[in-house]
Design a protein around this motif. Structure first.
Motif, PDB file in Angstrom:
ATOM      1  N   CYS A 197      46.506  31.335  51.233  1.00 22.33           N
ATOM      2  CA  CYS A 197      46.062  31.995  50.012  1.00 22.33           C
ATOM      3  C   CYS A 197      46.981  33.185  49.751  1.00 22.33           C
ATOM      4  CB  CYS A 197      44.621  32.468  50.182  1.00 22.33           C
ATOM      5  SG  CYS A 197      44.011  33.447  48.817  1.00 22.33           S
ATOM      6  N   THR A 198      47.569  33.235  48.563  1.00 22.30           N
ATOM      7  CA  THR A 198      48.469  34.346  48.266  1.00 22.30           C
ATOM      8  C   THR A 198      47.944  35.280  47.199  1.00 22.30           C
ATOM      9  OG1 THR A 198      49.720  33.048  46.668  1.00 22.30           O
ATOM     10  CG2 THR A 198      50.522  33.064  48.966  1.00 22.30           C
ATOM     11  N   GLN A 199      46.932  34.875  46.438  1.00 23.70           N
ATOM     12  CA  GLN A 199      46.358  35.743  45.418  1.00 23.70           C
ATOM     13  C   GLN A 199      44.847  35.579  45.395  1.00 23.70           C
ATOM     14  OE1 GLN A 199      48.234  34.997  41.648  1.00 23.70           O
ATOM     15  NE2 GLN A 199      50.274  35.187  42.502  1.00 23.70           N
ATOM     16  N   THR A 200      44.150  36.692  45.314  1.00 22.90           N
ATOM     17  CA  THR A 200      42.696  36.655  45.193  1.00 22.90           C
ATOM     18  C   THR A 200      42.307  37.371  43.916  1.00 22.90           C
ATOM     19  OG1 THR A 200      42.406  38.676  46.467  1.00 22.90           O
ATOM     20  CG2 THR A 200      42.318  36.630  47.693  1.00 22.90           C
ATOM     21  N   ARG A 201      41.475  36.733  43.122  1.00 24.51           N
ATOM     22  CA  ARG A 201      41.001  37.322  41.859  1.00 24.51           C
ATOM     23  C   ARG A 201      39.484  37.175  41.798  1.00 24.51           C
ATOM     24  NH1 ARG A 201      44.594  38.210  37.387  1.00 24.51           N
ATOM     25  NH2 ARG A 201      46.718  37.746  37.997  1.00 24.51           N
ATOM     26  N   TYR A 202      38.818  38.311  41.940  1.00 19.93           N
ATOM     27  CA  TYR A 202      37.365  38.344  41.856  1.00 19.93           C
ATOM     28  C   TYR A 202      36.937  39.392  40.848  1.00 19.93           C
ATOM     29  CZ  TYR A 202      37.539  35.433  45.990  1.00 19.93           C
ATOM     30  OH  TYR A 202      37.797  34.410  46.865  1.00 19.93           O
ATOM     31  N   GLU A 203      37.606  39.431  39.719  1.00 20.77           N
ATOM     32  CA  GLU A 203      37.295  40.389  38.662  1.00 20.77           C
ATOM     33  C   GLU A 203      35.949  40.052  38.030  1.00 20.77           C
ATOM     34  OE1 GLU A 203      39.009  41.876  34.337  1.00 20.77           O
ATOM     35  OE2 GLU A 203      40.140  40.439  35.500  1.00 20.77           O
ATOM     36  N   ASP A 204      35.100  41.083  37.911  1.00 24.21           N
ATOM     37  CA  ASP A 204      33.839  40.965  37.181  1.00 24.21           C
ATOM     38  C   ASP A 204      32.974  39.805  37.685  1.00 24.21           C
ATOM     39  OD1 ASP A 204      31.991  41.838  35.349  1.00 24.21           O
ATOM     40  OD2 ASP A 204      32.990  40.972  33.606  1.00 24.21           O
ATOM     41  N   LYS A 205      32.784  39.741  39.009  1.00 23.72           N
ATOM     42  CA  LYS A 205      31.995  38.670  39.635  1.00 23.72           C
ATOM     43  C   LYS A 205      30.681  39.173  40.221  1.00 23.72           C
ATOM     44  CE  LYS A 205      35.091  35.417  39.075  1.00 23.72           C
ATOM     45  NZ  LYS A 205      34.945  34.476  38.007  1.00 23.72           N
ATOM     46  N   ASN A 206      30.268  40.385  39.843  1.00 21.38           N
ATOM     47  CA  ASN A 206      29.014  40.973  40.329  1.00 21.38           C
ATOM     48  C   ASN A 206      28.987  41.128  41.844  1.00 21.38           C
ATOM     49  OD1 ASN A 206      27.795  41.176  37.705  1.00 21.38           O
ATOM     50  ND2 ASN A 206      27.460  38.967  37.793  1.00 21.38           N
ATOM     51  N   LEU A 207      30.139  41.377  42.450  1.00 22.06           N
ATOM     52  CA  LEU A 207      30.194  41.615  43.898  1.00 22.06           C
ATOM     53  C   LEU A 207      29.558  42.959  44.212  1.00 22.06           C
ATOM     54  CD1 LEU A 207      33.861  40.478  44.660  1.00 22.06           C
ATOM     55  CD2 LEU A 207      31.752  39.141  44.867  1.00 22.06           C
ATOM     56  N   GLU A 208      28.800  43.022  45.305  1.00 16.43           N
ATOM     57  CA  GLU A 208      28.133  44.247  45.736  1.00 16.43           C
ATOM     58  C   GLU A 208      28.423  44.494  47.201  1.00 16.43           C
ATOM     59  OE1 GLU A 208      23.993  43.699  44.933  1.00 16.43           O
ATOM     60  OE2 GLU A 208      24.242  43.959  42.778  1.00 16.43           O
ATOM     61  N   GLY A 209      28.253  45.746  47.635  1.00 10.63           N
ATOM     62  CA  GLY A 209      28.443  46.098  49.034  1.00 10.63           C
ATOM     63  C   GLY A 209      29.816  46.696  49.270  1.00 10.63           C
ATOM     64  N   THR A 210      30.197  46.746  50.529  1.00 11.33           N
ATOM     65  CA  THR A 210      31.476  47.342  50.902  1.00 11.33           C
ATOM     66  C   THR A 210      32.563  46.275  50.985  1.00 11.33           C
ATOM     67  OG1 THR A 210      30.974  47.087  53.251  1.00 11.33           O
ATOM     68  CG2 THR A 210      30.359  49.193  52.227  1.00 11.33           C
ATOM     69  N   ILE A 211      33.796  46.720  50.919  1.00 11.73           N
ATOM     70  CA  ILE A 211      34.916  45.815  51.126  1.00 11.73           C
ATOM     71  C   ILE A 211      34.969  45.529  52.627  1.00 11.73           C
ATOM     72  CG2 ILE A 211      37.429  45.563  51.021  1.00 11.73           C
ATOM     73  CD1 ILE A 211      37.386  47.296  48.522  1.00 11.73           C
ATOM     74  N   PRO A 212      34.893  44.283  53.036  1.00 11.87           N
ATOM     75  CA  PRO A 212      34.850  43.972  54.471  1.00 11.87           C
ATOM     76  C   PRO A 212      36.176  44.254  55.171  1.00 11.87           C
ATOM     77  CG  PRO A 212      34.927  41.952  53.190  1.00 11.87           C
ATOM     78  CD  PRO A 212      34.797  43.079  52.209  1.00 11.87           C
TER      79      PRO A 212
END
Length: 123
Positions: free
Chosen positions: A5-20
């Motif tokens: 995986c070279t790119q991750t896009r999770y824009e505006d996905k209602n993610l909550e919590g801390t960055i792991p």
């Protein structure tokens, strides 16, 4: 085997919590985008292990807090965008970042937004 995986896009996905902290295991990532979510807490130092980051690192419009880890200075190949505006970050672009990245960096503090154009060359 599938390619890494070279790119991750999770824009505006209602993610909550801390960055792991496990994010540091994604060492082949060249672009990372988690803007416009509800992420909280400090940026983990393990993010600095994503040393192939060269396209963008975007975590703006969350509720991230604390200071920026100096390990972000490992983004020596980043040439496009580094965004953390609209967060609760309590530090600005550190000398480590200024010395290693050739990007337009946008950082928000609790009281004001500072924009720095960084034009140094990585060594």
């Amino acid at each position: 085997l599938s390619p890494p995986c070279t790119q991750t896009r999770y824009e505006d996905k209602n993610l909550e919590g801390t960055i792991p902290t496990e994010l540091g295991l994604l060492t082949d990532v060249t672009g990372f985008d988690v803007n416009k979510n509800s992420l909280t807490g400090p940026m983990p130092t393990e993010v600095g292990k994503m040393h192939k980051m060269k396209k963008w690192f975007d975590a703006h419009s969350n509720s991230l807090s604390g200071t920026l880890p100096t390990e972000l200075g490992n983004f020596v190949k980043l040439t496009s965008y580094f965004g953390l505006q609209s967060n609760k970050i309590s530090s600005t672009v550190s000398n480590v970042l200024v010395g290693t990245m050739n990007v337009i960096a946008t950082i928000a503090t609790a009281t004001a937004t500072a924009t720095a154009t960084v034009t140094t060359t990585a060594t």
